[in-house]
Design an enzyme around this catalytic site. Structure first.
Site, PDB file in Angstrom:
ATOM      1  N   CYS A   1     -26.652  15.152  33.549  1.00 49.64           N
ATOM      2  CA  CYS A   1     -26.843  13.764  33.120  1.00 49.64           C
ATOM      3  C   CYS A   1     -25.622  13.335  32.285  1.00 49.64           C
ATOM      4  CB  CYS A   1     -28.138  13.665  32.313  1.00 49.64           C
ATOM      5  SG  CYS A   1     -28.498  12.000  31.761  1.00 49.64           S
TER       6      CYS A   1
ATOM      7  N   CYS B   1     -29.342   9.346  35.592  1.00 50.12           N
ATOM      8  CA  CYS B   1     -29.263  10.387  36.614  1.00 50.12           C
ATOM      9  C   CYS B   1     -30.491  10.461  37.514  1.00 50.12           C
ATOM     10  CB  CYS B   1     -28.997  11.745  35.964  1.00 50.12           C
ATOM     11  SG  CYS B   1     -30.410  12.347  35.019  1.00 50.12           S
TER      12      CYS B   1
ATOM     13  N   GLU C   1       3.885   1.625  -1.230  1.00 53.58           N
ATOM     14  CA  GLU C   1       4.462   1.868  -2.560  1.00 53.58           C
ATOM     15  C   GLU C   1       3.402   2.441  -3.508  1.00 53.58           C
ATOM     16  OE1 GLU C   1       7.451   1.685  -5.594  1.00 53.58           O
ATOM     17  OE2 GLU C   1       7.369   1.969  -3.440  1.00 53.58           O
ATOM     18  N   PHE C   2       2.180   1.895  -3.389  1.00 48.94           N
ATOM     19  CA  PHE C   2       1.070   2.379  -4.218  1.00 48.94           C
ATOM     20  C   PHE C   2       0.835   3.869  -3.949  1.00 48.94           C
ATOM     21  CE2 PHE C   2      -3.388   3.248  -5.121  1.00 48.94           C
ATOM     22  CZ  PHE C   2      -3.587   2.598  -6.334  1.00 48.94           C
ATOM     23  N   ASP C   3       0.779   4.229  -2.678  1.00 52.03           N
ATOM     24  CA  ASP C   3       0.553   5.633  -2.314  1.00 52.03           C
ATOM     25  C   ASP C   3       1.678   6.522  -2.838  1.00 52.03           C
ATOM     26  OD1 ASP C   3      -1.719   4.914  -1.048  1.00 52.03           O
ATOM     27  OD2 ASP C   3      -0.859   4.936   0.974  1.00 52.03           O
TER      28      ASP C   3
ATOM     29  N   CYS D   1     -34.769  12.695  28.875  1.00 54.71           N
ATOM     30  CA  CYS D   1     -34.349  13.147  30.194  1.00 54.71           C
ATOM     31  C   CYS D   1     -34.059  14.643  30.087  1.00 54.71           C
ATOM     32  CB  CYS D   1     -33.086  12.399  30.624  1.00 54.71           C
ATOM     33  SG  CYS D   1     -32.269  13.179  32.017  1.00 54.71           S
TER      34      CYS D   1
ATOM     35  N   ARG E   1     -30.312   3.888 -12.471  1.00 54.16           N
ATOM     36  CA  ARG E   1     -31.489   3.313 -13.105  1.00 54.16           C
ATOM     37  C   ARG E   1     -32.608   4.339 -13.286  1.00 54.16           C
ATOM     38  NH1 ARG E   1     -34.853  -1.611 -12.782  1.00 54.16           N
ATOM     39  NH2 ARG E   1     -36.836  -0.743 -12.139  1.00 54.16           N
TER      40      ARG E   1
ATOM     41  N   ASP F   1       0.843  -1.194   0.000  1.00 55.20           N
ATOM     42  CA  ASP F   1       0.000   0.000   0.000  1.00 55.20           C
ATOM     43  C   ASP F   1       0.878   1.243   0.000  1.00 55.20           C
ATOM     44  OD1 ASP F   1      -1.944  -1.807   0.269  1.00 55.20           O
ATOM     45  OD2 ASP F   1      -2.709  -1.098   2.210  1.00 55.20           O
TER      46      ASP F   1
ATOM     47  N   LYS G   1     -27.532 -12.462  -6.438  1.00 56.35           N
ATOM     48  CA  LYS G   1     -28.236 -11.200  -6.589  1.00 56.35           C
ATOM     49  C   LYS G   1     -27.695 -10.254  -5.520  1.00 56.35           C
ATOM     50  CE  LYS G   1     -32.893  -9.344  -7.196  1.00 56.35           C
ATOM     51  NZ  LYS G   1     -32.742  -8.143  -6.413  1.00 56.35           N
TER      52      LYS G   1
ATOM     53  N   TYR H   1     -24.077  -7.736 -16.516  1.00 58.00           N
ATOM     54  CA  TYR H   1     -24.924  -7.771 -17.720  1.00 58.00           C
ATOM     55  C   TYR H   1     -24.312  -6.878 -18.795  1.00 58.00           C
ATOM     56  CZ  TYR H   1     -29.424  -7.450 -20.294  1.00 58.00           C
ATOM     57  OH  TYR H   1     -30.407  -7.506 -21.226  1.00 58.00           O
TER      58      TYR H   1
ATOM     59  N   LYS I   1     -30.546 -16.956 -15.203  1.00 51.46           N
ATOM     60  CA  LYS I   1     -30.709 -16.398 -16.545  1.00 51.46           C
ATOM     61  C   LYS I   1     -30.525 -17.487 -17.602  1.00 51.46           C
ATOM     62  CE  LYS I   1     -28.584 -12.071 -15.000  1.00 51.46           C
ATOM     63  NZ  LYS I   1     -27.375 -11.252 -14.943  1.00 51.46           N
TER      64      LYS I   1
ATOM     65  N   CYS J   1     -34.811   8.686  34.592  1.00 49.88           N
ATOM     66  CA  CYS J   1     -33.608   8.480  33.773  1.00 49.88           C
ATOM     67  C   CYS J   1     -32.703   7.441  34.428  1.00 49.88           C
ATOM     68  CB  CYS J   1     -32.861   9.801  33.606  1.00 49.88           C
ATOM     69  SG  CYS J   1     -31.304   9.599  32.738  1.00 49.88           S
TER      70      CYS J   1
ATOM     71  N   SER K   1     -36.432  -4.440 -14.354  1.00 49.22           N
ATOM     72  CA  SER K   1     -36.104  -5.216 -13.160  1.00 49.22           C
ATOM     73  C   SER K   1     -36.421  -6.683 -13.441  1.00 49.22           C
ATOM     74  CB  SER K   1     -36.852  -4.677 -11.951  1.00 49.22           C
ATOM     75  OG  SER K   1     -38.210  -4.936 -12.120  1.00 49.22           O
TER      76      SER K   1
ATOM     77  N   ASP L   1     -27.317  -6.865  -3.425  1.00 50.03           N
ATOM     78  CA  ASP L   1     -28.327  -5.925  -2.942  1.00 50.03           C
ATOM     79  C   ASP L   1     -27.719  -4.531  -2.803  1.00 50.03           C
ATOM     80  OD1 ASP L   1     -30.655  -4.937  -2.004  1.00 50.03           O
ATOM     81  OD2 ASP L   1     -30.526  -5.842  -0.021  1.00 50.03           O
TER      82      ASP L   1
ATOM     83  N   GLU M   1     -26.446 -16.867 -10.724  1.00 53.91           N
ATOM     84  CA  GLU M   1     -25.517 -15.925 -10.108  1.00 53.91           C
ATOM     85  C   GLU M   1     -26.121 -15.308  -8.868  1.00 53.91           C
ATOM     86  OE1 GLU M   1     -25.622 -12.336 -13.099  1.00 53.91           O
ATOM     87  OE2 GLU M   1     -25.371 -14.235 -14.172  1.00 53.91           O
TER      88      GLU M   1
ATOM     89  N   LYS N   1     -35.660 -14.915  -4.298  1.00 55.02           N
ATOM     90  CA  LYS N   1     -35.293 -14.117  -3.128  1.00 55.02           C
ATOM     91  C   LYS N   1     -35.140 -14.994  -1.884  1.00 55.02           C
ATOM     92  CE  LYS N   1     -35.914  -9.891  -3.027  1.00 55.02           C
ATOM     93  NZ  LYS N   1     -36.359  -8.658  -3.609  1.00 55.02           N
TER      94      LYS N   1
HETATM   95  S1  IVH Z   1     -29.642  -8.873 -14.233  1.00 55.88           S
HETATM   96  C1  IVH Z   1     -32.845  -7.479 -17.321  1.00 55.88           C
HETATM   97  N1  IVH Z   1     -28.086  -9.847 -12.373  1.00 55.88           N
HETATM   98  O1  IVH Z   1     -31.602  -6.811  -9.158  1.00 55.88           O
HETATM   99  C2  IVH Z   1     -32.094  -8.061 -16.186  1.00 55.88           C
HETATM  100  N2  IVH Z   1     -29.558  -8.090 -11.769  1.00 55.88           N
HETATM  101  O2  IVH Z   1     -34.518  -7.008  -9.013  1.00 55.88           O
HETATM  102  C3  IVH Z   1     -31.079  -7.163 -15.632  1.00 55.88           C
HETATM  103  N3  IVH Z   1     -29.309  -7.349  -9.431  1.00 55.88           N
HETATM  104  O3  IVH Z   1     -32.302  -4.175 -11.361  1.00 55.88           O
HETATM  105  C4  IVH Z   1     -30.645  -7.472 -14.267  1.00 55.88           C
HETATM  106  N4  IVH Z   1     -27.719  -8.750  -8.872  1.00 55.88           N
HETATM  107  O4  IVH Z   1     -30.197  -4.006  -9.832  1.00 55.88           O
HETATM  108  C5  IVH Z   1     -29.045  -8.964 -12.652  1.00 55.88           C
HETATM  109  N5  IVH Z   1     -26.600 -10.791 -10.853  1.00 55.88           N
HETATM  110  C6  IVH Z   1     -27.553  -9.901 -11.136  1.00 55.88           C
HETATM  111  C7  IVH Z   1     -28.038  -8.996 -10.166  1.00 55.88           C
HETATM  112  C8  IVH Z   1     -29.050  -8.099 -10.535  1.00 55.88           C
HETATM  113  C9  IVH Z   1     -28.484  -7.747  -8.455  1.00 55.88           C
HETATM  114  C10 IVH Z   1     -30.310  -6.262  -9.270  1.00 55.88           C
HETATM  115  C11 IVH Z   1     -30.391  -5.285 -10.407  1.00 55.88           C
HETATM  116  C12 IVH Z   1     -31.802  -5.397 -10.939  1.00 55.88           C
HETATM  117  C13 IVH Z   1     -32.517  -5.923  -9.748  1.00 55.88           C
HETATM  118  C14 IVH Z   1     -33.796  -6.652 -10.149  1.00 55.88           C
END
Ligand code: IVH
Length: 671
Positions: free
Chosen positions: A433, A412, A37-39, A427, A138, A35, A117, A228, A290, A409, A84, A119, A115, A314
């Site tokens: 306090c 106190c 050296e990087f800096d 309080c 988005r 790190d 998902k 994607y 997918k 409280c 989505s 969050d 894959e 989910k």
């Molecule tokens: S593919 C048309 N792959 O989940 C399909 N989405 O609930 C495009 N997300 O809007 C999405 N991990 O923000 C895809 N491995 C993944 C994902 C993923 C998280 C999110 C993404 C999407 C939302 C849909």
């Protein structure tokens, strides 16, 4: 070779090396250099770039540190709408999806790609000629905010692609995430600053991405996974394969992607990650399945809202049942009392949980808790577990007492109060306090107030508990040996703390005014008051009428100031701070010209300027009596516009008939 040639070559060499090290560190997790050296390389590049602005490159690795120029988010239409995914919650629904795909493809064989998902916040990145040109949120799916400047600070997103073979133009979408570790750190900091906490890393990432100051974004250390790829020409015929190419070009692609041929393999994948995801450094909320072939994806197409070729599964929020023990109460810095439920330890999302906040009296009352109840504890996307219900079937007539909010409280002993119509019980003893006293000292030393670093909540607690400090003014009496002989305090850190306290004597008056902690006097109000009255003494002696005469000071603030200075203890504190040598008046810089040429004018700044920075223009506006406003409305006097003013702003100004003034004209106005 001339000197500038050497500088140019070195700049190029450093840029390419730093891009590579960055990728090794943030994407591959396999750094080749330390790190340190990087800096060192980064600093060398920063210095050379500062000396040679003619070699400016918006893709230089130095842009990762961000800038404090305010970003305005221009709305950009997505080339392909950002849809989505359909959600499923059971294996049966996943199985239905599989059958639908099979039927639509007329029994043609197909592969699935499973894959994780992630969050976070979805983002669309556009690359042209291997360089990141645009990052758009988005938004409503059709158009989103252009957050390129902020996204450029994310180290795992390549600014310039390496390797070859990428299309001339393409889009890649993914998720921007705040890792748990950063999320916890950020919330700890916010708690110390008495700022509202983020409920989960998704909200934190989304809030961060919309910040105006990309230097702050850089400090929050976001991460991103890409999942994607879209474009007219793609490197392969399968989704999985395209992303493997993306990884070659420098993108962070999840290593957890797996191609499956049967439904059983999909279920196996889901089961595996349902437990294993708890060990990941970022938040996840499901699995995405997918159809892998891009040709088959095209065949399957879309419904109005979601693709027919993909689905999300989910994960269930984690739940547990446990026995309620005692209720304890925490007193916050402003005196608010929060009830906390303590229960028998249970395992939730991979961590042992022992307590959950009950927020306030109403929340607690609604649950109708009795000591010894069996309660449901849940940890969903939120980091903080909560009690969602009582298992009434498990309650017997032998059960303990109904839980009632305490009346005094716990710190106190003062009788607690509740403001009519508000949820919080507090309080009222802000004088003696202990958590309230410590809270005020913590506010006093905080970054935006006196900025005394080296001193944190823990040290304040320690100094208070051994009786060395009772209020902020006591800090200025501290000596090195007082601190260094305390537990876990070396001479060096004591010396740093004292030096930092000494330095705070130079902090300008407006911040001292903010630091003393008058209710409702935040940073901005403190600035206004300092400017209007010029000194603490004048504010102390100001009447109600004089206070409300100041721009933006209303009755509530004026009364709070009067209340503060009518309190003997507060007046003594201010007097002792003055004695300690703090700045108690505005120090006018003789070189600054002040006029009221812009008095009464509400001015919006937009675009990039040639002669001064935006910040300088903002200061000039204030010095000449004008007010900076952030968005255009009917009340805007004019827009000070530089190059590349956002098209949305331009249109709005034109529609409302707000004049546009360029740099030269503006400078002429205040001359
Ligand atoms: S593919 C048309 N792959 O989940 C399909 N989405 O609930 C495009 N997300 O809007 C999405 N991990 O923000 C895809 N491995 C993944 C994902 C993923 C998280 C999110 C993404 C999407 C939302 C849909």
């Amino acid at each position: 070779m001339t000197e500038t040639m050497t500088a140019k070559t070195r700049i190029e060499q450093l840029r390419s090396e730093l891009h590579r090290h960055n990728h090794n560190y943030y994407v591959l997790n396999a750094p080749e250099i330390s790190d340190f050296e990087f800096d060192r390389l980064m600093r060398e590049l920063q210095e050379l770039e500062a000396q040679h602005p003619e070699y400016y490159d918006p893709m230089s690795p130095t842009v990762r540190v961000g800038s404090d120029i305010s970003n305005e988010f221009v709305q950009v239409a997505h080339k392909y709408p950002m849809l989505s995914l359909g959600n499923t919650y059971s294996f049966d629904e996943v199985s239905d999806f599989y059958n639908r795909v099979q039927k639509s493809l007329g029994s043609e064989p197909f592969e699935l790609c499973c894959e994780i998902k992630y969050d976070g916040v979805s983002i669309s990145l556009t690359y042209e000629e291997g360089r990141l040109v645009r990052a758009v949120t988005r938004g409503d799916g059709v158009q989103g905010d252009d957050v390129t400047a902020n996204v450029k600070t994310i180290n795992s997103i390549p600014l310039v692609l390496h390797d070859e073979g990428y299309p001339r133009e393409f889009e890649i979408r993914g998720e921007i995430l705040m890792p748990w570790e950063q999320f916890d750190r950020l919330n700890r900091e916010r708690e110390a600053q008495e700022e509202a906490l983020f409920a989960n890393p998704r909200n934190a990432a989304s809030g961060t991405l919309k910040l105006q100051n990309s230097a702050v974004v850089a400090s929050r250390k976001l991460d991103a996974y890409l999942y994607y790829m879209l474009g007219d020409t793609l490197p392969d015929t399968g989704h999985y394969e395209c992303l493997q190419h993306a990884a070659q070009w420098g993108f962070k692609v999840s290593p957890a992607m797996r191609k499956c041929n049967t439904l059983d393999e999909v279920f196996e994948y889901i089961n595996y990650w349902d437990t294993e995801r708890k060990n990941l450094p970022v938040a996840t909320d499901g699995i995405v399945i997918k159809v892998n072939s891009l040709a088959q994806q095209r065949l399957l197409g879309y419904t109005a809202k979601v693709p027919r070729w993909a689905i999300a599964y989910k994960f269930q929020a984690e739940k547990a049942v446990t026995r309620l023990g005692e209720i304890t109460y925490q007193v916050g810095r402003t005196g608010t009392v929060t009830p906390v439920a303590n229960f028998d330890p249970v395992q939730l999302s991979g961590t042992m949980v022992r307590r959950a906040t009950l927020h306030n009296a109403d929340f607690m009352e609604n649950l109708d808790l009795h000591i010894g109840d069996m309660v449901f504890v849940e940890k969903g996307g939120e980091i903080i577990p909560k009690i969602t219900a009582v298992d009434l079937d498990a309650r017997s007539f032998m059960m303990g007492e109904k839980v009632r909010f305490i009346t005094r409280c716990p710190e106190c002993g003062t009788p607690l109060m509740r403001v009519e119509g508000e949820a919080a019980i507090f309080c009222p003893n802000d004088v003696t306090c202990p958590p309230q006293i410590k809270g005020r000292i913590e506010h006093f030393i905080s970054r935006k107030a006196m900025n005394i670093d080296g001193l944190g909540a823990e040290t304040v607690d320690l100094l208070y508990s051994v009786g060395l400090i009772h209020d902020a003014a006591d800090l200025y009496k501290l000596r090195i040996p007082d601190i260094s002989r305390l537990e876990r305090m070396g001479y060096k850190s004591a010396e740093n703390i004292i030096r930092s306290i000494e330095r705070s004597r130079e902090v300008p008056f407006e911040r001292v005014l903010f630091a003393v902690g008058i209710r409702f006097v935040g940073e901005t109000v403190a600035k206004k008051l300092a400017r209007a009255f010029g000194s603490m003494e004048r504010i102390e002696n100001a009447t109600f009428e004089e206070l409300v005469a100041v721009d933006e000071i209303g009755e509530k603030i004026a009364l709070s100031i009067l209340r503060f200075f009518s309190n003997e203890q507060c007046r003594t504190l201010v007097a002792r701070l003055k004695e300690a040598g703090l700045q108690m008046e505005v120090v006018e810089d003789e070189s600054i010209v002040r006029t009221d040429k812009l008095a009464g004018k509400n001015i919006v700044i937009s675009g990039v300027f040639a002669q001064h920075s935006r910040n300088e223009y903002k200061i000039m506006i204030e010095q000449h009596g004008g007010t900076n406003v952030s968005s255009i409305s009917g009340k805007t006097s004019f827009v000070l516009a530089g190059r590349d003013m956002g098209p949305a702003k331009l249109e709005k100004a034109q529609k409302l008939g707000v004049p546009i003034v360029d740099e030269d004209t503006f400078l002429g106005m205040i001359e």
